[in-house]
Design a protein around this motif. Sequence first.
Motif, PDB file in Angstrom:
ATOM      1  N   MET A  55       0.881  -1.175   0.000  1.00  0.00           N
ATOM      2  CA  MET A  55       0.000   0.000   0.000  1.00  0.00           C
ATOM      3  C   MET A  55       0.918   1.224   0.000  1.00  0.00           C
ATOM      4  O   MET A  55       1.564   1.526   1.000  1.00  0.00           O
ATOM      5  CB  MET A  55      -0.891  -0.037   1.244  1.00  0.00           C
ATOM      6  CG  MET A  55      -1.726   1.197   1.480  1.00  0.00           C
ATOM      7  SD  MET A  55      -2.719   0.966   3.008  1.00  0.00           S
ATOM      8  CE  MET A  55      -3.317   2.652   3.266  1.00  0.00           C
ATOM      9  N   THR A  56       0.990   1.911  -1.119  1.00  0.00           N
ATOM     10  CA  THR A  56       1.931   3.026  -1.267  1.00  0.00           C
ATOM     11  C   THR A  56       1.215   4.361  -1.105  1.00  0.00           C
ATOM     12  O   THR A  56       0.301   4.687  -1.872  1.00  0.00           O
ATOM     13  CB  THR A  56       2.640   2.972  -2.634  1.00  0.00           C
ATOM     14  OG1 THR A  56       3.308   1.718  -2.770  1.00  0.00           O
ATOM     15  CG2 THR A  56       3.655   4.097  -2.751  1.00  0.00           C
ATOM     16  N   LEU A  57       1.655   5.107  -0.092  1.00  0.00           N
ATOM     17  CA  LEU A  57       1.132   6.459   0.121  1.00  0.00           C
ATOM     18  C   LEU A  57       1.913   7.423  -0.761  1.00  0.00           C
ATOM     19  O   LEU A  57       3.127   7.587  -0.594  1.00  0.00           O
ATOM     20  CB  LEU A  57       1.281   6.864   1.591  1.00  0.00           C
ATOM     21  CG  LEU A  57       0.797   5.879   2.660  1.00  0.00           C
ATOM     22  CD1 LEU A  57       1.014   6.463   4.049  1.00  0.00           C
ATOM     23  CD2 LEU A  57      -0.663   5.512   2.451  1.00  0.00           C
ATOM     24  N   LYS A  58       1.233   8.042  -1.700  1.00  0.00           N
ATOM     25  CA  LYS A  58       1.866   9.052  -2.553  1.00  0.00           C
ATOM     26  C   LYS A  58       1.690  10.398  -1.852  1.00  0.00           C
ATOM     27  O   LYS A  58       0.587  10.945  -1.820  1.00  0.00           O
ATOM     28  CB  LYS A  58       1.185   9.081  -3.921  1.00  0.00           C
ATOM     29  CG  LYS A  58       1.140   7.731  -4.627  1.00  0.00           C
ATOM     30  CD  LYS A  58       2.467   7.373  -5.242  1.00  0.00           C
ATOM     31  CE  LYS A  58       2.340   6.117  -6.083  1.00  0.00           C
ATOM     32  NZ  LYS A  58       3.624   5.756  -6.737  1.00  0.00           N
ATOM     33  N   THR A  59       2.763  10.907  -1.253  1.00  0.00           N
ATOM     34  CA  THR A  59       2.651  12.099  -0.418  1.00  0.00           C
ATOM     35  C   THR A  59       3.406  13.291  -0.990  1.00  0.00           C
ATOM     36  O   THR A  59       4.167  13.161  -1.951  1.00  0.00           O
ATOM     37  CB  THR A  59       3.182  11.814   1.003  1.00  0.00           C
ATOM     38  OG1 THR A  59       4.619  11.896   1.003  1.00  0.00           O
ATOM     39  CG2 THR A  59       2.761  10.443   1.499  1.00  0.00           C
ATOM     40  N   LEU A  68       2.240  16.009   6.426  1.00  0.00           N
ATOM     41  CA  LEU A  68       2.403  14.904   5.488  1.00  0.00           C
ATOM     42  C   LEU A  68       1.054  14.717   4.805  1.00  0.00           C
ATOM     43  O   LEU A  68       0.098  14.209   5.403  1.00  0.00           O
ATOM     44  CB  LEU A  68       2.827  13.618   6.197  1.00  0.00           C
ATOM     45  CG  LEU A  68       3.098  12.434   5.253  1.00  0.00           C
ATOM     46  CD1 LEU A  68       4.299  12.744   4.349  1.00  0.00           C
ATOM     47  CD2 LEU A  68       3.330  11.139   6.014  1.00  0.00           C
ATOM     48  N   GLU A  69       0.990  15.149   3.551  1.00  0.00           N
ATOM     49  CA  GLU A  69      -0.263  15.119   2.799  1.00  0.00           C
ATOM     50  C   GLU A  69      -0.293  13.883   1.896  1.00  0.00           C
ATOM     51  O   GLU A  69       0.588  13.692   1.067  1.00  0.00           O
ATOM     52  CB  GLU A  69      -0.391  16.387   1.961  1.00  0.00           C
ATOM     53  CG  GLU A  69      -0.399  17.672   2.793  1.00  0.00           C
ATOM     54  CD  GLU A  69      -0.237  18.917   1.949  1.00  0.00           C
ATOM     55  OE1 GLU A  69      -0.132  18.784   0.702  1.00  0.00           O
ATOM     56  OE2 GLU A  69      -0.211  20.025   2.518  1.00  0.00           O
ATOM     57  N   ILE A  70      -1.298  13.055   2.092  1.00  0.00           N
ATOM     58  CA  ILE A  70      -1.471  11.866   1.259  1.00  0.00           C
ATOM     59  C   ILE A  70      -2.292  12.268   0.037  1.00  0.00           C
ATOM     60  O   ILE A  70      -3.480  12.582   0.146  1.00  0.00           O
ATOM     61  CB  ILE A  70      -2.175  10.744   2.037  1.00  0.00           C
ATOM     62  CG1 ILE A  70      -1.360  10.365   3.273  1.00  0.00           C
ATOM     63  CG2 ILE A  70      -2.394   9.526   1.145  1.00  0.00           C
ATOM     64  CD1 ILE A  70      -2.055   9.381   4.201  1.00  0.00           C
ATOM     65  N   LYS A  71      -1.631  12.284  -1.109  1.00  0.00           N
ATOM     66  CA  LYS A  71      -2.321  12.692  -2.331  1.00  0.00           C
ATOM     67  C   LYS A  71      -3.205  11.553  -2.866  1.00  0.00           C
ATOM     68  O   LYS A  71      -4.395  11.745  -3.088  1.00  0.00           O
ATOM     69  CB  LYS A  71      -1.287  13.098  -3.416  1.00  0.00           C
ATOM     70  CG  LYS A  71      -0.362  14.218  -2.971  1.00  0.00           C
ATOM     71  CD  LYS A  71      -1.128  15.502  -2.669  1.00  0.00           C
ATOM     72  CE  LYS A  71      -0.177  16.658  -2.373  1.00  0.00           C
ATOM     73  NZ  LYS A  71      -0.907  17.914  -2.062  1.00  0.00           N
ATOM     74  N   THR A  72      -2.593  10.408  -3.075  1.00  0.00           N
ATOM     75  CA  THR A  72      -3.322   9.217  -3.521  1.00  0.00           C
ATOM     76  C   THR A  72      -2.665   7.993  -2.881  1.00  0.00           C
ATOM     77  O   THR A  72      -1.571   8.077  -2.317  1.00  0.00           O
ATOM     78  CB  THR A  72      -3.288   9.044  -5.061  1.00  0.00           C
ATOM     79  OG1 THR A  72      -1.924   8.941  -5.482  1.00  0.00           O
ATOM     80  CG2 THR A  72      -3.958  10.211  -5.758  1.00  0.00           C
ATOM     81  N   VAL A  73      -3.348   6.857  -2.986  1.00  0.00           N
ATOM     82  CA  VAL A  73      -2.826   5.597  -2.461  1.00  0.00           C
ATOM     83  C   VAL A  73      -2.968   4.530  -3.536  1.00  0.00           C
ATOM     84  O   VAL A  73      -4.038   4.403  -4.165  1.00  0.00           O
ATOM     85  CB  VAL A  73      -3.580   5.154  -1.188  1.00  0.00           C
ATOM     86  CG1 VAL A  73      -3.045   3.819  -0.686  1.00  0.00           C
ATOM     87  CG2 VAL A  73      -3.473   6.214  -0.106  1.00  0.00           C
ATOM     88  N   SER A  74      -1.910   3.777  -3.755  1.00  0.00           N
ATOM     89  CA  SER A  74      -1.976   2.677  -4.730  1.00  0.00           C
ATOM     90  C   SER A  74      -1.802   1.341  -4.008  1.00  0.00           C
ATOM     91  O   SER A  74      -1.145   1.267  -2.970  1.00  0.00           O
ATOM     92  CB  SER A  74      -0.894   2.823  -5.808  1.00  0.00           C
ATOM     93  OG  SER A  74       0.402   2.709  -5.242  1.00  0.00           O
ATOM     94  N   ILE A  75      -2.419   0.288  -4.563  1.00  0.00           N
ATOM     95  CA  ILE A  75      -2.371  -1.051  -3.993  1.00  0.00           C
ATOM     96  C   ILE A  75      -1.789  -1.999  -5.026  1.00  0.00           C
ATOM     97  O   ILE A  75      -2.212  -1.998  -6.191  1.00  0.00           O
ATOM     98  CB  ILE A  75      -3.770  -1.530  -3.579  1.00  0.00           C
ATOM     99  CG1 ILE A  75      -4.337  -0.656  -2.455  1.00  0.00           C
ATOM    100  CG2 ILE A  75      -3.734  -2.989  -3.146  1.00  0.00           C
ATOM    101  CD1 ILE A  75      -3.630  -0.792  -1.129  1.00  0.00           C
TER     102      ILE A  75
END
Length: 309
Positions: free
Chosen positions: A127-131, A300-307
Amino acid sequence: MTTNEERREAAKRKLEQRLEAERQQARKRRNTVIGVVSVVVVAVAAVGGYFWYRAWDNGRHTECSYADEPFDWDAAIKSVQQQVDTAPAAQKAQGNAYLQLLRDGQKKQRTAPKPPSRTLNTGTVTMTLKTNKGDVPLSLDRHQAPCNVNALVSLSKNGYYNDTTCHRLVARDTLNVLQCGDPTLTGAGGPGWTTKDELPKNLKMVPGSDQMQQLGMEATYIYPRGTVAIANKNDAQQGTSDTGSAQFFIVTKDSQLPASLSIVGHVDDQGMKVVDQIAKGGIDPGVLGTAQDGNPKTPLEIKTVSISD
């Protein structure tokens, strides 16, 4: 007029024809039996294979339950308003600031559908947090907490974490974490449902905790740096459990906590470099916090999340 020789030849041909017909019938019967037996064998093998597959497939899946748990914002705001109205004058400013925080949070509240009830209990998920500070990959372990991992994956795929900000940073002697997953920034936000606790195993007990247990107190354990766990509002004394859902925290330094928080995975060294930037930025006490437990000064702003499996 036929001769005896001709009659004998004719009889011989008829006998051979009859014998050949009988042989063909015997072959047909044999082939039919073989075909039926083959079909039965294949059918038995198929049925056996089906039940073997079902047993194998069921063994690698877990059935999860998610309970409806909406947060009543109106009731919470009304309760705080009543407290502010009767509070001493010196406390009204802080009370009103908290009221405004709740009102702002209510506008940001999100919901998400419940996850599927059936989920894999083996393997890992990234689960990658794109920040705004770079990627933070979380390696989620289905074996440790399949239902809670399933919840994070479902929330991520439904965009629940997109455009949110990690709202809490703690830097105490025994607890150091960065907490994320609440779009409202109040600590009260959730998707409208909760997950079952999946208690961690194989954690090292804090020295002396065995004596605490003997006195009827809750033992504490070491949650290693980089651990990702589900935040909850459990209260052992009140008998409250299974209150986790979307909010999760990342341990920035080895921390001491009771073994009542579901561990879903860990962040690798590269991802922790991003988390460390936030931790080093310090803490803003905010409305109700302290110098050791409040809002991160460096967002820390989470823009999108990828799985990815």
